[in-house]
Design an enzyme around this catalytic site. Structure first.
Site, PDB file in Angstrom:
ATOM      1  N   ASP A 190       0.570  -1.198   0.498  1.00 18.60           N
ATOM      2  CA  ASP A 190       0.294   0.137   0.069  1.00 18.60           C
ATOM      3  C   ASP A 190       0.450   1.572  -0.091  1.00 18.60           C
ATOM      4  OD1 ASP A 190       0.833  -0.067   2.585  1.00 18.60           O
ATOM      5  OD2 ASP A 190      -1.023  -0.079   3.291  1.00 18.60           O
ATOM      6  N   ASP A 192       1.031   4.900   2.096  1.00 18.00           N
ATOM      7  CA  ASP A 192       1.216   5.761   3.191  1.00 18.00           C
ATOM      8  C   ASP A 192       0.944   7.115   2.587  1.00 18.00           C
ATOM      9  OD1 ASP A 192       0.248   3.820   4.670  1.00 18.00           O
ATOM     10  OD2 ASP A 192       2.097   3.796   5.949  1.00 18.00           O
ATOM     11  N   ASP A 275      -3.021   4.839   2.489  1.00 16.21           N
ATOM     12  CA  ASP A 275      -3.802   4.956   3.859  1.00 16.21           C
ATOM     13  C   ASP A 275      -3.344   7.041   4.136  1.00 16.21           C
ATOM     14  OD1 ASP A 275      -4.774   3.205   4.169  1.00 16.21           O
ATOM     15  OD2 ASP A 275      -2.994   2.799   5.716  1.00 16.21           O
TER      16      ASP A 275
END
Length: 336
Positions: A190, A192, A275
């Site tokens: 992912d 951030d 995120d």
């Protein structure tokens, strides 16, 4: 909020007496994950399990430590006294180094439970507890979830809908433009994005405005925001407890980004986990070192010396390392 010295914790109670030694149940290995239970809880359960004759391992943490190594492991001796890797993990590693595979691991990988748990836990929003419950209910495939009309959260629905994309590694080149830290890794699961404001206090409300703008641009497929809970407790965040970063305002989201290959190439876009966190970056292991070795409190707001009862000024990461008496380590070389 002013920081105060950490309170001395009470010692964990001694486990109930029982037959010593791990020989009663040699085929059963208990894996304890410290993240939620904390160091004291894990230590107590480890002693209790071993007293009752079970084997206890910290394989999950061992796997994380191995993944963080800067290069390929050639011999068991290269590990040295690496924390989190017990005797059982070392035997597994030795088997892999000598034979290329570990018979014990291969048996586990072929089991129905392992294959089912791996399938379900790769769904965004599904943890081990939920996956285990589904397995106990007889669910084995995505089709089973559909036919049983399994109740899914909005997060799990999004995770299932974009399953293939979210389980395709994110290349560093695909990360949104900006200052990117990957610790030298070419890919990850992912992205951030850390948000802040140069003026203290102006970060309040920033996240909602950013998310609203991104949504208006058609970039967000799913989002769930979490309010800032930092400062709701008295005193500083316990070092080695829940990550301070988890307490800041953040948004768990799935972005729709231009595809450069992979499962989304045909349609021109792919779903990527992103995120958004309103907080400066910090290092978890550095905080632990500060607490245990230097009797200091280090978090995303300040560095506090509990013995001198004062805040230590620092305008950069390099100065934090200097206060802690450490040689500065660039982000790309960190394995914490």
């Amino acid at each position: 909020m002013a920081l105060v010295p950490l309170k001395r914790r009470r010692r964990a109670p001694s486990p109930p007496a029982g037959p010593p030694g791990p020989g009663r149940f040699p085929a059963v290995v208990l894996c304890l994950v410290e993240k939620r239970m904390g160091a004291r809880g894990r230590a107590f359960l480890t002693q209790l399990a071993r007293a009752k004759g079970f084997r206890v391992d910290r394989t999950y943490r061992a796997a994380s430590m191995l993944k963080a190594l800067p290069g390929r492991l050639g011999a068991l001796e290269e590990l040295g006294p690496l924390p989190g890797i017990g005797e059982h993990s070392r035997r597994v590693i030795q088997d892999v180094l000598e034979d290329g595979v570990c018979a014990e691991v291969e048996r586990v990988k072929l089991s129905e439970r392992y294959r089912t748990m791996k399938l379900f836990t790769k769904i965004f929003g599904v943890g081990v507890r939920t996956a285990s419950r589904w397995y106990q209910e007889g669910l084995r495939t995505f089709l089973d979830l559909q036919e049983r009309s399994t109740k899914l959260t909005r997060q799990q629905q999004a995770g299932l809908q974009h399953y293939d994309d979210l389980n395709t590694p994110v290349e560093r080149s695909e990360a949104p433009a900006g200052r990117c830290r990957s610790r030298g890794k070419p890919r990850g699961h992912d992205v951030d994005l850390l948000l802040t404001h140069p003026e203290e206090g102006r970060e309040v409300g920033l996240l909602s405005r950013v998310v609203s703008w991104l949504d208006s641009q058609g970039l967000i497929l799913y989002q769930h925001s979490q309010e800032n809970s930092y400062g709701l407790r008295e005193g500083p965040e316990p070092l080695g407890g829940r990550d301070v970063m988890d307490r800041f305002e953040r948004c768990f989201s799935i972005f729709r980004l231009e595809a450069q290959g992979g499962p989304g190439a045909a349609r021109g876009w792919k779903a990527v986990r992103v995120d958004l966190v309103v907080a400066p970056h910090f290092e978890r292991e550095l905080r632990r070192f500060a607490s245990r070795e230097r009797k200091m409190v280090l978090n995303s707001h300040a560095l506090y010396d509990t013995r001198q009862n004062l805040f230590l000024p620092a305008a950069s990461e390099e100065e934090i390392f200097q206060h802690l008496g450490l040689e500065y380590v660039p982000p790309a070389q960190r394995n914490a």
